[in-house]
Structures are given as C-alpha cells and as structure tokens.
Design a protein around this motif. Structure first.
Motif, PDB file in Angstrom:
ATOM      1  N   ILE A  24       0.829  -1.205   0.000  1.00  0.00           N
ATOM      2  CA  ILE A  24       0.000   0.000   0.000  1.00  0.00           C
ATOM      3  C   ILE A  24       0.860   1.250   0.000  1.00  0.00           C
ATOM      4  O   ILE A  24       1.751   1.402   0.828  1.00  0.00           O
ATOM      5  CB  ILE A  24      -0.958  -0.007   1.201  1.00  0.00           C
ATOM      6  N   SER A  25       0.559   2.146  -0.948  1.00  0.00           N
ATOM      7  CA  SER A  25       1.291   3.408  -1.080  1.00  0.00           C
ATOM      8  C   SER A  25       0.417   4.568  -0.633  1.00  0.00           C
ATOM      9  O   SER A  25      -0.782   4.605  -0.927  1.00  0.00           O
ATOM     10  CB  SER A  25       1.695   3.640  -2.529  1.00  0.00           C
ATOM     11  N   GLU A  26       1.046   5.545   0.027  1.00  0.00           N
ATOM     12  CA  GLU A  26       0.334   6.736   0.485  1.00  0.00           C
ATOM     13  C   GLU A  26       0.115   7.713  -0.647  1.00  0.00           C
ATOM     14  O   GLU A  26       0.828   7.704  -1.638  1.00  0.00           O
ATOM     15  CB  GLU A  26       1.142   7.435   1.581  1.00  0.00           C
ATOM     16  N   GLY A  27      -0.880   8.582  -0.456  1.00  0.00           N
ATOM     17  CA  GLY A  27      -1.175   9.633  -1.414  1.00  0.00           C
ATOM     18  C   GLY A  27      -2.470  10.307  -1.019  1.00  0.00           C
ATOM     19  O   GLY A  27      -2.984  10.070   0.070  1.00  0.00           O
ATOM     20  N   ASP A  28      -3.004  11.147  -1.896  1.00  0.00           N
ATOM     21  CA  ASP A  28      -4.305  11.759  -1.627  1.00  0.00           C
ATOM     22  C   ASP A  28      -5.345  10.666  -1.429  1.00  0.00           C
ATOM     23  O   ASP A  28      -6.267  10.791  -0.637  1.00  0.00           O
ATOM     24  CB  ASP A  28      -4.738  12.658  -2.787  1.00  0.00           C
ATOM     25  N   LYS A  29      -5.192   9.620  -2.217  1.00  0.00           N
ATOM     26  CA  LYS A  29      -5.961   8.393  -2.067  1.00  0.00           C
ATOM     27  C   LYS A  29      -4.908   7.290  -2.069  1.00  0.00           C
ATOM     28  O   LYS A  29      -4.027   7.293  -2.920  1.00  0.00           O
ATOM     29  CB  LYS A  29      -6.922   8.232  -3.234  1.00  0.00           C
ATOM     30  N   TYR A  30      -4.955   6.396  -1.124  1.00  0.00           N
ATOM     31  CA  TYR A  30      -3.962   5.325  -1.067  1.00  0.00           C
ATOM     32  C   TYR A  30      -4.176   4.367  -2.236  1.00  0.00           C
ATOM     33  O   TYR A  30      -5.250   4.311  -2.826  1.00  0.00           O
ATOM     34  CB  TYR A  30      -4.082   4.581   0.255  1.00  0.00           C
ATOM     35  N   SER A  31      -3.140   3.602  -2.586  1.00  0.00           N
ATOM     36  CA  SER A  31      -3.251   2.629  -3.665  1.00  0.00           C
ATOM     37  C   SER A  31      -2.530   1.347  -3.274  1.00  0.00           C
ATOM     38  O   SER A  31      -1.649   1.348  -2.428  1.00  0.00           O
ATOM     39  CB  SER A  31      -2.672   3.197  -4.964  1.00  0.00           C
ATOM     40  N   ILE A  32      -2.931   0.273  -3.920  1.00  0.00           N
ATOM     41  CA  ILE A  32      -2.354  -1.044  -3.656  1.00  0.00           C
ATOM     42  C   ILE A  32      -1.678  -1.541  -4.926  1.00  0.00           C
ATOM     43  O   ILE A  32      -2.278  -1.566  -6.005  1.00  0.00           O
ATOM     44  CB  ILE A  32      -3.444  -2.042  -3.217  1.00  0.00           C
ATOM     45  N   ASP A  33      -0.424  -1.936  -4.810  1.00  0.00           N
ATOM     46  CA  ASP A  33       0.317  -2.500  -5.944  1.00  0.00           C
ATOM     47  C   ASP A  33      -0.210  -3.917  -6.199  1.00  0.00           C
ATOM     48  O   ASP A  33      -0.018  -4.802  -5.364  1.00  0.00           O
ATOM     49  CB  ASP A  33       1.807  -2.532  -5.625  1.00  0.00           C
ATOM     50  N   PRO A  34      -0.857  -4.141  -7.341  1.00  0.00           N
ATOM     51  CA  PRO A  34      -1.442  -5.457  -7.605  1.00  0.00           C
ATOM     52  C   PRO A  34      -0.421  -6.576  -7.745  1.00  0.00           C
ATOM     53  O   PRO A  34      -0.733  -7.742  -7.517  1.00  0.00           O
ATOM     54  CB  PRO A  34      -2.223  -5.254  -8.906  1.00  0.00           C
ATOM     55  N   ASP A  35       0.801  -6.229  -8.103  1.00  0.00           N
ATOM     56  CA  ASP A  35       1.843  -7.249  -8.254  1.00  0.00           C
ATOM     57  C   ASP A  35       2.417  -7.686  -6.906  1.00  0.00           C
ATOM     58  O   ASP A  35       3.004  -8.758  -6.797  1.00  0.00           O
ATOM     59  CB  ASP A  35       2.974  -6.741  -9.144  1.00  0.00           C
ATOM     60  N   THR A  36       2.241  -6.858  -5.887  1.00  0.00           N
ATOM     61  CA  THR A  36       2.765  -7.168  -4.558  1.00  0.00           C
ATOM     62  C   THR A  36       1.692  -7.752  -3.647  1.00  0.00           C
ATOM     63  O   THR A  36       1.985  -8.574  -2.783  1.00  0.00           O
ATOM     64  CB  THR A  36       3.353  -5.890  -3.914  1.00  0.00           C
ATOM     65  N   CYS A  37       0.447  -7.354  -3.843  1.00  0.00           N
ATOM     66  CA  CYS A  37      -0.671  -7.788  -3.000  1.00  0.00           C
ATOM     67  C   CYS A  37      -0.790  -9.311  -2.995  1.00  0.00           C
ATOM     68  O   CYS A  37      -0.741  -9.958  -4.041  1.00  0.00           O
ATOM     69  CB  CYS A  37      -1.971  -7.168  -3.522  1.00  0.00           C
ATOM     70  N   ILE A  38      -0.936  -9.893  -1.793  1.00  0.00           N
ATOM     71  CA  ILE A  38      -1.076 -11.342  -1.664  1.00  0.00           C
ATOM     72  C   ILE A  38      -2.516 -11.743  -1.333  1.00  0.00           C
ATOM     73  O   ILE A  38      -2.777 -12.877  -0.958  1.00  0.00           O
ATOM     74  CB  ILE A  38      -0.096 -11.913  -0.615  1.00  0.00           C
ATOM     75  N   GLU A  39      -3.450 -10.785  -1.439  1.00  0.00           N
ATOM     76  CA  GLU A  39      -4.880 -11.042  -1.263  1.00  0.00           C
ATOM     77  C   GLU A  39      -5.230 -11.578   0.115  1.00  0.00           C
ATOM     78  O   GLU A  39      -6.132 -12.386   0.265  1.00  0.00           O
ATOM     79  CB  GLU A  39      -5.380 -12.003  -2.342  1.00  0.00           C
ATOM     80  N   CYS A  40      -4.538 -11.095   1.148  1.00  0.00           N
ATOM     81  CA  CYS A  40      -4.813 -11.587   2.498  1.00  0.00           C
ATOM     82  C   CYS A  40      -6.042 -10.935   3.119  1.00  0.00           C
ATOM     83  O   CYS A  40      -6.655 -11.489   4.036  1.00  0.00           O
ATOM     84  CB  CYS A  40      -3.597 -11.387   3.403  1.00  0.00           C
ATOM     85  N   GLY A  41      -6.402  -9.724   2.665  1.00  0.00           N
ATOM     86  CA  GLY A  41      -7.581  -9.041   3.168  1.00  0.00           C
ATOM     87  C   GLY A  41      -7.392  -8.273   4.458  1.00  0.00           C
ATOM     88  O   GLY A  41      -8.348  -7.712   4.989  1.00  0.00           O
ATOM     89  N   SER A  42      -6.182  -8.221   4.962  1.00  0.00           N
ATOM     90  CA  SER A  42      -5.929  -7.497   6.209  1.00  0.00           C
ATOM     91  C   SER A  42      -6.334  -6.033   6.097  1.00  0.00           C
ATOM     92  O   SER A  42      -6.924  -5.464   7.005  1.00  0.00           O
ATOM     93  CB  SER A  42      -4.454  -7.574   6.595  1.00  0.00           C
ATOM     94  N   CYS A  43      -6.020  -5.425   4.973  1.00  0.00           N
ATOM     95  CA  CYS A  43      -6.331  -4.000   4.775  1.00  0.00           C
ATOM     96  C   CYS A  43      -7.831  -3.752   4.746  1.00  0.00           C
ATOM     97  O   CYS A  43      -8.330  -2.807   5.356  1.00  0.00           O
ATOM     98  CB  CYS A  43      -5.693  -3.495   3.482  1.00  0.00           C
ATOM     99  N   ALA A  44      -8.567  -4.603   4.058  1.00  0.00           N
ATOM    100  CA  ALA A  44     -10.018  -4.440   3.966  1.00  0.00           C
ATOM    101  C   ALA A  44     -10.674  -4.571   5.332  1.00  0.00           C
ATOM    102  O   ALA A  44     -11.642  -3.876   5.635  1.00  0.00           O
ATOM    103  CB  ALA A  44     -10.601  -5.464   2.992  1.00  0.00           C
ATOM    104  N   GLY A  45     -10.117  -5.423   6.161  1.00  0.00           N
ATOM    105  CA  GLY A  45     -10.680  -5.640   7.486  1.00  0.00           C
ATOM    106  C   GLY A  45     -10.557  -4.462   8.428  1.00  0.00           C
ATOM    107  O   GLY A  45     -11.346  -4.341   9.367  1.00  0.00           O
TER     108      GLY A  45
END
Length: 56
Positions: A24-45
């Motif tokens: 996850i990268s910071e910014g005006d709106k945060y973003s998730i690098d799809p190539d790095t994401c392991i689909e664990c769902g921790s962020c969504a939780g």
C-alpha cells in the motif's frame, strides 16, 4: 485478484501498517500494488471507510 482502493478512501492511513507485504502506497488516495498484494484481506478488514475490495 489483488485488492483495490476506491474513491471512498479518506487517506486515514489505517490500512498501510497492517499490510504484511507493504503493497500500500500513500497519497491523496492510497493505492495497492497489484503485483505485490497477496490477497490476504488485512487491509479491507481495518478500513473504516469500506474503501478496499477485491479487484475485478
């Protein structure tokens, strides 16, 4: 399929520290690098704005 952050993001920063692979990268709106994401769902939780969902 990686998680994505939609326009509901308020850039509160709650999601970034819980990502185990630092996708996850910071910014005006945060973003998730799809190539790095392991689909664990921790962020969504932890997202208080319900802005993080599995991508399509």
């Amino acid at each position: 399929m990686a998680y994505v952050i939609n326009d509901n993001c308020v850039a509160c920063g709650t999601c970034a520290p819980v990502c185990p692979v630092e996708a996850i990268s910071e910014g005006d709106k945060y973003s998730i690098d799809p190539d790095t994401c392991i689909e664990c769902g921790s962020c969504a939780g932890v997202c208080p704005s319900d802005a993080i969902h599995l991508g399509e």
